[in-house]
Motif scaffolding. Structure first.
Motif, PDB file in Angstrom:
ATOM      1  N   LYS A 120       0.843  -1.188   0.000  1.00  0.00           N
ATOM      2  CA  LYS A 120       0.000   0.000   0.000  1.00  0.00           C
ATOM      3  C   LYS A 120       0.883   1.245   0.000  1.00  0.00           C
ATOM      4  CE  LYS A 120      -4.473  -1.415   1.293  1.00  0.00           C
ATOM      5  NZ  LYS A 120      -4.751  -2.137   2.536  1.00  0.00           N
ATOM      6  N   THR A 121       0.231   2.373  -0.227  1.00  0.00           N
ATOM      7  CA  THR A 121       0.989   3.621  -0.328  1.00  0.00           C
ATOM      8  C   THR A 121       0.640   4.546   0.821  1.00  0.00           C
ATOM      9  OG1 THR A 121       0.807   3.411  -2.698  1.00  0.00           O
ATOM     10  CG2 THR A 121       1.540   5.540  -1.855  1.00  0.00           C
ATOM     11  N   LEU A 122       1.656   5.182   1.378  1.00  0.00           N
ATOM     12  CA  LEU A 122       1.440   6.237   2.361  1.00  0.00           C
ATOM     13  C   LEU A 122       1.853   7.551   1.723  1.00  0.00           C
ATOM     14  CD1 LEU A 122       2.960   4.964   5.735  1.00  0.00           C
ATOM     15  CD2 LEU A 122       0.579   5.057   5.097  1.00  0.00           C
ATOM     16  N   MET A 123       1.030   8.573   1.878  1.00  0.00           N
ATOM     17  CA  MET A 123       1.401   9.891   1.377  1.00  0.00           C
ATOM     18  C   MET A 123       2.023  10.661   2.526  1.00  0.00           C
ATOM     19  SD  MET A 123       0.614  10.351  -1.793  1.00  0.00           S
ATOM     20  CE  MET A 123       0.375  12.089  -2.053  1.00  0.00           C
ATOM     21  N   LEU A 124       3.299  10.912   2.403  1.00  0.00           N
ATOM     22  CA  LEU A 124       3.984  11.643   3.453  1.00  0.00           C
ATOM     23  C   LEU A 124       4.536  12.916   2.860  1.00  0.00           C
ATOM     24  CD1 LEU A 124       5.885   8.570   4.857  1.00  0.00           C
ATOM     25  CD2 LEU A 124       3.934   9.688   5.890  1.00  0.00           C
ATOM     26  N   ASN A 125       4.132  14.059   3.448  1.00  0.00           N
ATOM     27  CA  ASN A 125       4.532  15.345   2.871  1.00  0.00           C
ATOM     28  C   ASN A 125       4.248  15.365   1.384  1.00  0.00           C
ATOM     29  OD1 ASN A 125       5.370  16.094   5.369  1.00  0.00           O
ATOM     30  ND2 ASN A 125       7.553  15.960   4.952  1.00  0.00           N
ATOM     31  N   ARG A 126       3.099  14.836   1.031  1.00  0.00           N
ATOM     32  CA  ARG A 126       2.606  14.793  -0.344  1.00  0.00           C
ATOM     33  C   ARG A 126       3.489  13.992  -1.282  1.00  0.00           C
ATOM     34  NH1 ARG A 126      -1.475  18.916   0.077  1.00  0.00           N
ATOM     35  NH2 ARG A 126      -0.758  20.556   1.456  1.00  0.00           N
ATOM     36  N   VAL A 127       4.308  13.093  -0.738  1.00  0.00           N
ATOM     37  CA  VAL A 127       5.119  12.215  -1.585  1.00  0.00           C
ATOM     38  C   VAL A 127       4.686  10.782  -1.289  1.00  0.00           C
ATOM     39  CG1 VAL A 127       7.457  11.394  -2.033  1.00  0.00           C
ATOM     40  CG2 VAL A 127       7.066  13.813  -1.528  1.00  0.00           C
ATOM     41  N   PRO A 128       4.459   9.965  -2.329  1.00  0.00           N
ATOM     42  CA  PRO A 128       4.000   8.604  -2.069  1.00  0.00           C
ATOM     43  C   PRO A 128       5.159   7.689  -1.685  1.00  0.00           C
ATOM     44  CG  PRO A 128       4.112   8.986  -4.424  1.00  0.00           C
ATOM     45  CD  PRO A 128       4.484  10.280  -3.792  1.00  0.00           C
ATOM     46  N   TYR A 129       4.903   6.859  -0.668  1.00  0.00           N
ATOM     47  CA  TYR A 129       5.879   5.861  -0.246  1.00  0.00           C
ATOM     48  C   TYR A 129       5.190   4.505  -0.208  1.00  0.00           C
ATOM     49  CZ  TYR A 129       9.109   9.511   1.249  1.00  0.00           C
ATOM     50  OH  TYR A 129       9.961  10.559   1.279  1.00  0.00           O
ATOM     51  N   THR A 130       5.908   3.483  -0.669  1.00  0.00           N
ATOM     52  CA  THR A 130       5.334   2.139  -0.678  1.00  0.00           C
ATOM     53  C   THR A 130       5.734   1.414   0.596  1.00  0.00           C
ATOM     54  OG1 THR A 130       5.904   2.152  -3.011  1.00  0.00           O
ATOM     55  CG2 THR A 130       5.034   0.102  -2.110  1.00  0.00           C
ATOM     56  N   VAL A 131       4.744   0.754   1.188  1.00  0.00           N
ATOM     57  CA  VAL A 131       5.027  -0.019   2.395  1.00  0.00           C
ATOM     58  C   VAL A 131       5.710  -1.315   1.987  1.00  0.00           C
ATOM     59  CG1 VAL A 131       4.018  -1.209   4.353  1.00  0.00           C
ATOM     60  CG2 VAL A 131       3.040   0.961   3.578  1.00  0.00           C
ATOM     61  N   ILE A 132       6.920  -1.550   2.469  1.00  0.00           N
ATOM     62  CA  ILE A 132       7.609  -2.789   2.118  1.00  0.00           C
ATOM     63  C   ILE A 132       7.737  -3.754   3.287  1.00  0.00           C
ATOM     64  CG2 ILE A 132       8.961  -1.858   0.222  1.00  0.00           C
ATOM     65  CD1 ILE A 132      11.324  -1.709   2.255  1.00  0.00           C
ATOM     66  N   GLY A 133       7.482  -3.298   4.484  1.00  0.00           N
ATOM     67  CA  GLY A 133       7.652  -4.230   5.598  1.00  0.00           C
ATOM     68  C   GLY A 133       7.048  -3.700   6.888  1.00  0.00           C
ATOM     69  N   VAL A 134       6.861  -4.603   7.837  1.00  0.00           N
ATOM     70  CA  VAL A 134       6.374  -4.258   9.165  1.00  0.00           C
ATOM     71  C   VAL A 134       7.328  -4.898  10.171  1.00  0.00           C
ATOM     72  CG1 VAL A 134       4.490  -4.470  10.812  1.00  0.00           C
ATOM     73  CG2 VAL A 134       3.993  -4.215   8.376  1.00  0.00           C
ATOM     74  N   MET A 135       7.686  -4.170  11.213  1.00  0.00           N
ATOM     75  CA  MET A 135       8.616  -4.701  12.215  1.00  0.00           C
ATOM     76  C   MET A 135       7.855  -5.365  13.352  1.00  0.00           C
ATOM     77  SD  MET A 135      11.451  -4.266  10.923  1.00  0.00           S
ATOM     78  CE  MET A 135      12.641  -4.651  12.202  1.00  0.00           C
ATOM     79  N   PRO A 136       8.517  -6.299  14.053  1.00  0.00           N
ATOM     80  CA  PRO A 136       7.840  -6.963  15.168  1.00  0.00           C
ATOM     81  C   PRO A 136       7.574  -6.001  16.332  1.00  0.00           C
ATOM     82  CG  PRO A 136      10.115  -7.706  14.977  1.00  0.00           C
ATOM     83  CD  PRO A 136       9.841  -6.882  13.771  1.00  0.00           C
ATOM     84  N   GLN A 137       6.727  -6.476  17.247  1.00  0.00           N
ATOM     85  CA  GLN A 137       6.209  -5.590  18.292  1.00  0.00           C
ATOM     86  C   GLN A 137       7.317  -5.049  19.180  1.00  0.00           C
ATOM     87  OE1 GLN A 137       3.203  -7.459  20.589  1.00  0.00           O
ATOM     88  NE2 GLN A 137       2.408  -5.544  21.403  1.00  0.00           N
ATOM     89  N   ARG A 138       8.336  -5.869  19.420  1.00  0.00           N
ATOM     90  CA  ARG A 138       9.336  -5.426  20.370  1.00  0.00           C
ATOM     91  C   ARG A 138      10.334  -4.450  19.761  1.00  0.00           C
ATOM     92  NH1 ARG A 138      13.538  -8.731  24.095  1.00  0.00           N
ATOM     93  NH2 ARG A 138      14.190  -6.892  25.228  1.00  0.00           N
ATOM     94  N   PHE A 139      10.364  -4.330  18.457  1.00  0.00           N
ATOM     95  CA  PHE A 139      11.344  -3.468  17.816  1.00  0.00           C
ATOM     96  C   PHE A 139      10.841  -2.050  17.845  1.00  0.00           C
ATOM     97  CE2 PHE A 139      14.991  -2.891  15.229  1.00  0.00           C
ATOM     98  CZ  PHE A 139      14.697  -1.831  14.389  1.00  0.00           C
ATOM     99  N   GLY A 140      11.498  -1.212  18.612  1.00  0.00           N
ATOM    100  CA  GLY A 140      11.006   0.154  18.726  1.00  0.00           C
ATOM    101  C   GLY A 140      12.129   1.156  18.602  1.00  0.00           C
ATOM    102  N   PHE A 141      13.025   0.926  17.644  1.00  0.00           N
ATOM    103  CA  PHE A 141      14.195   1.784  17.522  1.00  0.00           C
ATOM    104  C   PHE A 141      13.778   3.176  17.108  1.00  0.00           C
ATOM    105  CE2 PHE A 141      18.531   2.692  17.221  1.00  0.00           C
ATOM    106  CZ  PHE A 141      18.727   3.478  16.101  1.00  0.00           C
ATOM    107  N   TRP A 142      13.995   4.124  17.976  1.00  0.00           N
ATOM    108  CA  TRP A 142      13.697   5.536  17.769  1.00  0.00           C
ATOM    109  C   TRP A 142      12.207   5.810  17.749  1.00  0.00           C
ATOM    110  CZ3 TRP A 142      18.434   6.959  18.274  1.00  0.00           C
ATOM    111  CH2 TRP A 142      18.765   8.325  18.253  1.00  0.00           C
ATOM    112  N   THR A 143      11.406   4.828  17.494  1.00  0.00           N
ATOM    113  CA  THR A 143       9.976   5.047  17.544  1.00  0.00           C
ATOM    114  C   THR A 143       9.262   3.748  17.759  1.00  0.00           C
ATOM    115  OG1 THR A 143       8.024   5.780  16.359  1.00  0.00           O
ATOM    116  CG2 THR A 143       9.733   4.754  15.067  1.00  0.00           C
TER     117      THR A 143
END
Lengths: 119, 886
Positions: free
Chosen positions: B242-265
């Protein structure tokens, strides 16, 4: 046989290694139960060596654990159940080694004692 | 000889040996009979000659080599039997241990999860953060030096480091046809980041070096955090692609991190960094040290590089000599920088004291129990048990008790761990930390149980492993308790318990006071039924002040008109807290360098919305607002700056407004720093809670506006219910304005109180438990003393002592012990407090009031605990008491 004070004084404290060697030697002649071994020890040493039960049985069990003797329950001449000990092949080898060490030790001691007696 | 068969046939061999010796005995008897002795004589003589049969059996069995196991089994069986025979003591001991060990284990799991091993990353011990020691560093951030993209690329070339990565923040505006507009911090990372950390994706893939082309331009891909994926995509696996529009620029979602991974966010997403950018944004750099190279060598290489870079862009580096240092990532966790480390250390000490009280309790109980068995020990010693053998028996018993207590403690910890985790203040421990009862925590539990067992086993072991044979055998079973040494030790232990409980109570009183202070301090405004939500203007919109003022007016008009809204206002940044700090001067006088005043920009209804009273003069009129008049309101503290005179009508020069503003900041045409004061408003707590109010000045927000505003509402019902209506109104005006962080005022107040509540709950619980354990200890010891002296009580009563006399006699000792314990405990508390100067409890320190409170509670509890058994002793029938002699 009653004990005399004389015999008490003559009782020599046997070191553990020495006792092992004597027990193995006695069993060399054939299998025996604990009481018999104690008797033999007394008899063959002319009543000088009388091992306490408290030393004999631990020694026998120790020898068994080392693999130098093996034990079985059997029947005595009076048809009573007793535990008989016999020497194993490993035990025979150990006996030979112990005897050699003993003779070396005896010679060494004799070597020191001899000159003193002469002078 | 097979050892296994030896173990399993142990019992068989034991009876064999017995039989063997019996045979020997029989033969000896027969021989004597054969030589003429009578059967009885023969038997007696043979037995005498044979010696101590059980001892011979023991020694013989010793040659089997398993005696330690046999004896251990004996000890364990014996210990269990004895524990079952004395259920009261056992249950009390287990209860004490459960509380002490349980609390310790629960707290250790927090320490382990938050501080020792918080990160799920590959070999976190190898990760380093570069810092520069020396003079003031312009690119410093929490003790780390920040590098630009170009500089980072130079670092990556250094042979010293096995792997490198860099991280930067970027404000992203999320828009999109099927998503709400939101603003959030996205994380820009170099393409090797996920490989650096070594955590694979839960779904799809992570950003890889292949995502950056040769020129340094990154592909437009994004990796989502688990939290974001759940919240926005509801955990749908089809989120990939899927696509996310960030600052009006489209980005494609390529992956999801596991629940425990919270590096910087934890809640947003990761984007690849633009490597060909000339930007000067500072990035946080992470390095992995190369094994085989010394850290000094690596630091030296970095230092050399820093020198080179400094020659190219001196503005990025401190002046003068620079010395690069590599900090371990584990040291600079959120836990240490936010003061949480000190917090946890103090909690560890408190729980250690609690455990100590539990140990003392159990030691006392064990002492009492062993006293009843002193005859048994004397007997065993007489038939040949060595001192070490007896001690081993006692230590086995205490270890068994401790292990059982440990198991119960772990169970207790399991039940309370969720509660503790829920209470931990947010952002004080790393996101990735997982606090649970895991392997290492269980190991700790086992270890601490063993240590506890050794500790409380020492007292009875030392006392009873060398019994005075003659005396113990002569006296009755319980008579040995009359020995002065035994009683003295028990009483000393009780005094220790009381002292430790006092220390715990002192710390709890501080924590409670601080919490009350945080929650009941009058802040000067009314947070109930109020909420705030941050508005973020789109990056390229509303460049002029007119546009901003128009937006402001439109939004306020719409929102105020919503049903249920009593008042609405717009402020800047942080609402009642924070604000711009500006230099100032009064009435045309020269300003004092360094003095600052807080500047808040508000709309007209702000005072009514937040609930700040007007003390003199008036608020802003609508005309003043509209015309961006140079009027100001000051709070009472600021008003005092005029030295007691009424500041209404006077002038104040706000330095901040004297500068020219460039986007994203905007100011009204012709704005200047001179303001006329038109009113004085009430003080609010606009800084740290314990500090006095700082001077503050309020200006109309038509004068100046940054890109971030705070919309505040006062409603007549639950403020959060207005969120949907609010959102709708804002969307209608401009759908690219984002609403962020909606919270009620009460929630914001509550955030402050979270740490205070956390500490109050934990310290308070430890103190309550410690007090309870001490009370149990007192009850048991007094009870025990009574039962030992039943005979003496009977005699006294027979000689004319009344119930009251008995009571007084018993209480005398108790009062002495309590007073001594109190003195020691309070003394220790004061001493420790003077030495540590902790800021954990605000600025509260142990004073007479706290000491009095602690004394009162402790005395009441101690006297009650001792009175119950003493009362029972007084009710004894003297005849029965006299008869109960052994």
């Amino acid at each position: 046989m009653a004990r005399t004070t004389q015999q008490y004084k003559n009782r020599i404290e046997l070191l553990q290694g020495t006792l092992d060697m004597l027990l193995l030697q006695i069993l060399q002649r054939g299998s025996m139960h604990g009481y018999g071994i104690a008797q033999t020890l007394r008899a063959r040493s002319a009543e000088i060596l009388q091992v306490e039960t408290g030393s004999l049985y631990p020694a026998l069990h120790r020898l068994e654990r080392q693999g130098w003797v093996a034990s079985d329950w059997g029947q005595t001449e009076q048809n009573q159940r007793a535990k008989f000990y016999r020497i194993t092949a490993a035990g025979k080898r150990q006996l030979a080694e112990n005897r050699k060490k003993w003779e070396t030790m005896a010679a060494a001691i004799a070597g020191i004692l001899e000159p003193a007696q002469e002078s | 000889m097979a050892y296994w068969s030896q173990i399993f046939r142990f019992d068989q061999r034991k009876s064999d040996l017995e039989a063997e010796l019996q045979v020997h005995l029989r033969m000896a008897i027969e021989e004597r009979i054969a030589s003429g002795e009578s059967p009885d004589e023969a038997r007696a003589a043979a037995l005498r000659e044979l010696g101590n049969l059980p001892l011979i059996e023991d020694v013989t069995r010793a040659t089997w080599g398993w005696q330690w196991l046999e004896q251990f089994g004996q000890d364990v069986r014996f210990a269990l039997r004895d524990m079952v025979k004395t259920p009261h003591v056992t249950v009390t001991a287990l209860l004490s241990l459960m509380l002490g060990i349980g609390a310790s284990v629960a707290l250790f799991s927090v320490v382990y999860g938050a501080m020792i091993a918080p990160y799920p990353y590959f070999k976190p011990g190898e990760i380093r953060l570069p810092a520069i020691e020396g003079s003031k560093d312009p690119y410093d951030w929490w003790g780390r030096h920040l590098y630009t993209v170009k500089e980072y690329q130079e670092i990556a070339k250094l042979p010293a480091f096995q792997a490198t990565m860099a991280v930067g923040n970027e404000w992203e505006m999320l828009t999109g046809p099927d998503m709400d507009t939101e603003g959030m911090n996205g994380v820009r990372v170099t393409d090797g980041m996920f490989n650096f950390l070594g955590v694979p994706a839960l779904l799809g893939r992570t950003i890889q070096p292949s995502d950056t082309d040769a020129a340094g331009k990154p592909a437009q891909v994004v990796v989502l955090s688990y939290g974001f994926w759940q919240r926005v995509f509801h955990g749908d696996a089809h989120a990939l692609g899927k696509t996310l529009m960030l600052n009006r620029v489209p980005y494609t979602v390529i992956g999801v991190m596991p629940q425990r991974f919270g590096f910087w966010t934890y809640k947003t997403f990761w984007l690849p960094m633009q490597m060909n950018s000339p930007s000067n944004q500072g990035l946080v750099v992470f390095l992995r040290v190369r094994r085989g190279m010394s850290e000094d060598e690596e630091a030296r290489q970095l230092s050399d590089l820093n020198q080179r870079l400094a020659r190219m862009t001196p503005a990025h580096f401190p002046q003068g000599a620079m010395h690069a240092v590599l900090h371990s990532a584990l040291d600079l966790t959120a836990a240490s920088t936010s003061g949480m480390r000190q917090n946890i250390n103090l909690l560890l000490i408190a729980v250690g004291l609690l455990l100590l009280i539990a140990c003392v309790n159990v030691a006392n109980l064990q002492l009492a129990r062993m006293t009843a068995r002193s005859r048994e020990f004397a007997m065993r010693s007489a038939i040949g048990a060595g001192r070490w053998r007896l001690m081993r028996q006692l230590l086995t018993e205490s270890t068994l008790l401790a292990l059982a207590g440990g198991v119960l403690g772990v169970l207790l910890a399991l039940t309370v761990i969720h509660g503790i985790v829920a209470m931990i203040p947010q952002d004080s421990i790393p996101n990735e930390a997982r606090i649970a009862i895991n392997g290492p925590v269980l190991l700790f539990a086992a270890g601490i149980s063993m240590v506890t067992g050794m500790l409380f086993g020492l007292a009875p072991a030392v006392q009873f492993a060398r019994p005075d044979l003659a005396r113990a055998l002569k006296e009755g079973g319980g008579g040995a308790s009359g020995s002065l040494r035994g009683k003295a030790m028990r009483n000393a232990l009780v005094v220790t318990e009381i002292a430790l409980a006092v220390v715990l109570m002192a710390s709890a009183s501080l924590a409670i006071r601080f919490f009350l202070q945080v929650t009941t301090t009058d802040r000067g405004f009314k947070p109930d039924h109020a909420m705030s939500v941050a508005l973020v203007l789109p990056a390229n919109g509303y460049k002029t002040m007119e546009e901003r003022s128009a937006l402001n007016a439109e939004l306020l008009k719409r929102v105020s008109g919503l049903p249920g809204v009593e008042a609405a206002a717009m402020g800047d940044g942080g609402g009642p807290y924070g604000g711009i700090r500006s230099g100032y001067s009064l009435d045309g006088q020269a300003g004092v360098k360094g003095q600052q005043i807080i500047v808040s920009l508000i709309s007209g209804d702000y005072l009514r919305t937040i609930g700040i009273p007007v003390k003199s003069g008036g608020g802003f009129t609508p005309e003043e607002e509209q015309k961006a008049a140079h009027v100001a309101l000051v709070n009472e503290t600021a008003a005092k700056l005029w030295g007691g005179e009424n500041p209404v009508g006077r002038h104040i020069h706000v330095d901040f407004l004297g500068q020219t503003f460039k986007p994203p900041f905007a100011a009204a045409v012709g704005v200047g720093p001179d303001m006329t004061v038109v009113g004085v408003v009430g003080d609010t707590k606009n800084f740290i809670l314990e500090s006095p109010t700082q001077p503050q000045v309020y200006l109309p927000n038509t004068l100046y506006a940054g890109p971030g505003w705070l919309l505040m509402l006062r409603t007549d019902g639950d403020p959060m219910k207005m969120m949907d209506a609010l959102r709708a109104q804002v969307q209608q005006v401009d759908s690219s304005v984002a609403l962020v962080n909606a919270m009620t005022m009460d929630q914001i107040m509550g955030l402050e109180a979270i740490r205070a509540r956390f500490n109050m709950t934990l310290f308070g619980t430890f103190a309550a438990l410690g007090l309870m354990l001490a009370a149990i200890g007192i009850y048991c010891v007094i009870s025990y003393n009574m039962t030992q002296r039943i005979h003496e009580i009977g005699v006294r009563m027979a000689l004319g002592a009344t119930r009251g006399d008995i009571l007084r006699w018993v209480m005398r000792t108790l009062v002495k012990m309590t007073l001594l314990g109190l003195a020691l405990g309070l003394g220790a508390s004061f001493a420790v407090e003077r030495m540590t100067h902790t800021t954990l409890f605000g600025t509260n320190s142990l004073d007479a009031a706290s000491a009095a409170g602690v004394t009162a509670v402790l005395t009441a509890v101690a006297l009650l605990a001792g009175w119950l058994p003493a009362h029972r002793a007084g009710k004894l029938n003297p005849v029965n008491a006299l008869r109960s002699e052994f």
